[in-house]
Scaffold this motif. Sequence first.
Motif, PDB file in Angstrom:
ATOM      1  N   GLU A 142       0.991  -1.116   0.014  1.00  0.00           N
ATOM      2  CA  GLU A 142      -0.246   0.012   0.191  1.00  0.00           C
ATOM      3  C   GLU A 142       0.928   1.270   0.048  1.00  0.00           C
ATOM      4  O   GLU A 142       2.115   1.097   0.314  1.00  0.00           O
ATOM      5  N   HIS A 143       0.097   2.279  -0.456  1.00  0.00           N
ATOM      6  CA  HIS A 143       0.963   3.616  -0.229  1.00  0.00           C
ATOM      7  C   HIS A 143       1.278   3.905   1.176  1.00  0.00           C
ATOM      8  O   HIS A 143       0.372   3.682   2.058  1.00  0.00           O
ATOM      9  N   VAL A 144       2.648   4.561   1.631  1.00  0.00           N
ATOM     10  CA  VAL A 144       2.821   4.817   3.028  1.00  0.00           C
ATOM     11  C   VAL A 144       3.089   6.388   2.941  1.00  0.00           C
ATOM     12  O   VAL A 144       3.868   6.777   2.023  1.00  0.00           O
ATOM     13  N   GLU A 145       2.491   6.843   3.762  1.00  0.00           N
ATOM     14  CA  GLU A 145       2.593   8.342   3.867  1.00  0.00           C
ATOM     15  C   GLU A 145       4.198   8.734   4.201  1.00  0.00           C
ATOM     16  O   GLU A 145       4.651   8.149   4.735  1.00  0.00           O
ATOM     17  N   ASP A 146       4.494   9.610   3.579  1.00  0.00           N
ATOM     18  CA  ASP A 146       6.002  10.365   3.963  1.00  0.00           C
ATOM     19  C   ASP A 146       6.260  10.782   5.460  1.00  0.00           C
ATOM     20  O   ASP A 146       5.152  11.172   6.199  1.00  0.00           O
ATOM     21  N   VAL A 147       7.172  10.638   5.903  1.00  0.00           N
ATOM     22  CA  VAL A 147       7.727  11.180   7.132  1.00  0.00           C
ATOM     23  C   VAL A 147       7.882  12.499   7.134  1.00  0.00           C
ATOM     24  O   VAL A 147       8.673  13.297   6.267  1.00  0.00           O
ATOM     25  N   THR A 148       6.986  13.471   7.818  1.00  0.00           N
ATOM     26  CA  THR A 148       7.077  14.724   7.857  1.00  0.00           C
ATOM     27  C   THR A 148       6.909  15.426   9.250  1.00  0.00           C
ATOM     28  O   THR A 148       6.410  15.032  10.232  1.00  0.00           O
ATOM     29  N   PRO A 157       0.477  15.560   8.370  1.00  0.00           N
ATOM     30  CA  PRO A 157      -0.131  15.593   7.011  1.00  0.00           C
ATOM     31  C   PRO A 157      -1.534  15.624   7.056  1.00  0.00           C
ATOM     32  O   PRO A 157      -2.320  15.885   6.018  1.00  0.00           O
ATOM     33  N   ARG A 158      -2.098  15.504   8.175  1.00  0.00           N
ATOM     34  CA  ARG A 158      -3.670  15.509   8.144  1.00  0.00           C
ATOM     35  C   ARG A 158      -4.438  16.528   9.355  1.00  0.00           C
ATOM     36  O   ARG A 158      -3.923  16.168  10.645  1.00  0.00           O
ATOM     37  N   PRO A 159      -4.816  17.620   9.105  1.00  0.00           N
ATOM     38  CA  PRO A 159      -5.234  18.683   9.923  1.00  0.00           C
ATOM     39  C   PRO A 159      -6.635  17.807  10.595  1.00  0.00           C
ATOM     40  O   PRO A 159      -7.195  17.115  10.226  1.00  0.00           O
ATOM     41  N   LEU A 160      -6.585  18.224  12.107  1.00  0.00           N
ATOM     42  CA  LEU A 160      -7.800  17.554  12.766  1.00  0.00           C
ATOM     43  C   LEU A 160      -8.892  18.470  12.762  1.00  0.00           C
ATOM     44  O   LEU A 160      -9.162  19.678  12.504  1.00  0.00           O
ATOM     45  N   THR A 161     -10.046  17.728  12.394  1.00  0.00           N
ATOM     46  CA  THR A 161     -11.230  18.319  12.123  1.00  0.00           C
ATOM     47  C   THR A 161     -12.250  18.466  13.401  1.00  0.00           C
ATOM     48  O   THR A 161     -12.806  19.473  13.522  1.00  0.00           O
ATOM     49  N   ARG A 162     -11.640  17.734  14.585  1.00  0.00           N
ATOM     50  CA  ARG A 162     -12.313  18.242  16.016  1.00  0.00           C
ATOM     51  C   ARG A 162     -11.151  17.721  16.868  1.00  0.00           C
ATOM     52  O   ARG A 162     -10.408  16.738  16.738  1.00  0.00           O
ATOM     53  N   VAL A 163     -10.983  18.357  18.143  1.00  0.00           N
ATOM     54  CA  VAL A 163     -10.002  18.145  19.075  1.00  0.00           C
ATOM     55  C   VAL A 163     -10.806  17.496  20.147  1.00  0.00           C
ATOM     56  O   VAL A 163     -11.884  17.696  20.921  1.00  0.00           O
ATOM     57  N   LEU A 164     -10.312  16.032  20.593  1.00  0.00           N
ATOM     58  CA  LEU A 164     -10.786  15.269  21.684  1.00  0.00           C
ATOM     59  C   LEU A 164     -10.236  15.622  22.931  1.00  0.00           C
ATOM     60  O   LEU A 164     -11.081  15.797  23.909  1.00  0.00           O
ATOM     61  N   PHE A 165      -9.075  15.698  23.104  1.00  0.00           N
ATOM     62  CA  PHE A 165      -8.343  16.338  24.118  1.00  0.00           C
ATOM     63  C   PHE A 165      -6.655  16.871  23.931  1.00  0.00           C
ATOM     64  O   PHE A 165      -6.561  16.809  22.778  1.00  0.00           O
ATOM     65  N   ARG A 166      -6.626  17.615  24.672  1.00  0.00           N
ATOM     66  CA  ARG A 166      -5.102  18.316  24.579  1.00  0.00           C
ATOM     67  C   ARG A 166      -4.190  18.114  25.735  1.00  0.00           C
ATOM     68  O   ARG A 166      -4.537  17.766  26.879  1.00  0.00           O
ATOM     69  N   LEU A 188      11.447   8.180  13.702  1.00  0.00           N
ATOM     70  CA  LEU A 188      10.900   7.593  15.025  1.00  0.00           C
ATOM     71  C   LEU A 188      10.313   8.650  15.939  1.00  0.00           C
ATOM     72  O   LEU A 188       9.244   8.204  16.531  1.00  0.00           O
ATOM     73  N   THR A 189      10.227  10.044  15.488  1.00  0.00           N
ATOM     74  CA  THR A 189       9.495  10.968  16.389  1.00  0.00           C
ATOM     75  C   THR A 189       8.490  11.666  15.658  1.00  0.00           C
ATOM     76  O   THR A 189       7.712  12.217  16.255  1.00  0.00           O
ATOM     77  N   CYS A 190       8.494  11.504  14.265  1.00  0.00           N
ATOM     78  CA  CYS A 190       7.546  12.291  13.441  1.00  0.00           C
ATOM     79  C   CYS A 190       6.353  11.319  13.280  1.00  0.00           C
ATOM     80  O   CYS A 190       6.152  10.723  12.157  1.00  0.00           O
ATOM     81  N   ARG A 191       5.522  10.916  14.334  1.00  0.00           N
ATOM     82  CA  ARG A 191       4.267  10.119  14.305  1.00  0.00           C
ATOM     83  C   ARG A 191       3.204  11.037  14.585  1.00  0.00           C
ATOM     84  O   ARG A 191       3.254  11.795  15.646  1.00  0.00           O
TER      85      ARG A 191
END
Length: 251
Positions: free
Chosen positions: A10-16, A20-29, A180-183
């Motif tokens: 499958e396609h695997v997203e880049d390490v960024t 790469p995906r903005p949150l549409t709603r915040v569950l907790f901070r 390892l850290t850009c997760r």
Amino acid sequence: MTGGTSQGSEHVEDVTPLSPRPLTRVLFRQWWRELVFLHWAADPDEVARLLPPGTSPDLHLGRTYVGLVFFRMDHLALGRGPALPYLGSFGEVNVRLYSRDALGRRGVVFRSLDCDRLLPVLTARTAFGLPYRWARIRTRRTGAGISYDSVRRDGSGAGARVRAEVSPEPYEANALEEFLTCRWGLHAQLRGRTYYLPNTHPRWTFSRCELTSYDETAIAAAGLRAPREDPVSVLHAPGVPVRFGPPQRLS
């Protein structure tokens, strides 16, 4: 390997450096502060057996890794509400593995999370199925020195310890350390179903650590072979504010 998805299918997203995906709603901070990352290479076949269905080990140049991460959690808050007093601040030590799913999302899988507040332990285990353990955790920062001590309260003797000197100079993470850290999420299982919990935070800033001593018995307690060599990477980060979005079901 015995995990869920097969590598390379499958396609695997880049390490960024940013999600790469903005949150549409915040569950907790929450805030993660004074982090110390230790990492060792791990056997992909051994790791695959410990991952939830629908995920497989994420590889960097054909290798996967196990992380032991020490930090302070602060200002835990629900949604966009105020931070929880007292219960929202605690020490944490976790053992984590690196995963990907059929949509190509990279994540972490926690094998254990030691925490010195009982209510957050019970809440995270019940609401998210995360393997939190109640522990005694002592933290100390004096000048360049930083230390963490964790021992579980279940009588097992499992825990972890680190003593390190933090360099005042900023450090630019290499390709492995970025991997390892850009997760930007975690994979976990709750009531027999695998889910993905996304997160976002500002770009990391790092300093290199010089280890004085450490104890990684929490790794063996998490079902992995104990490392036989020193970590391949040791990093310190002053911290970042983190936001989590709602869980997304995989299976």
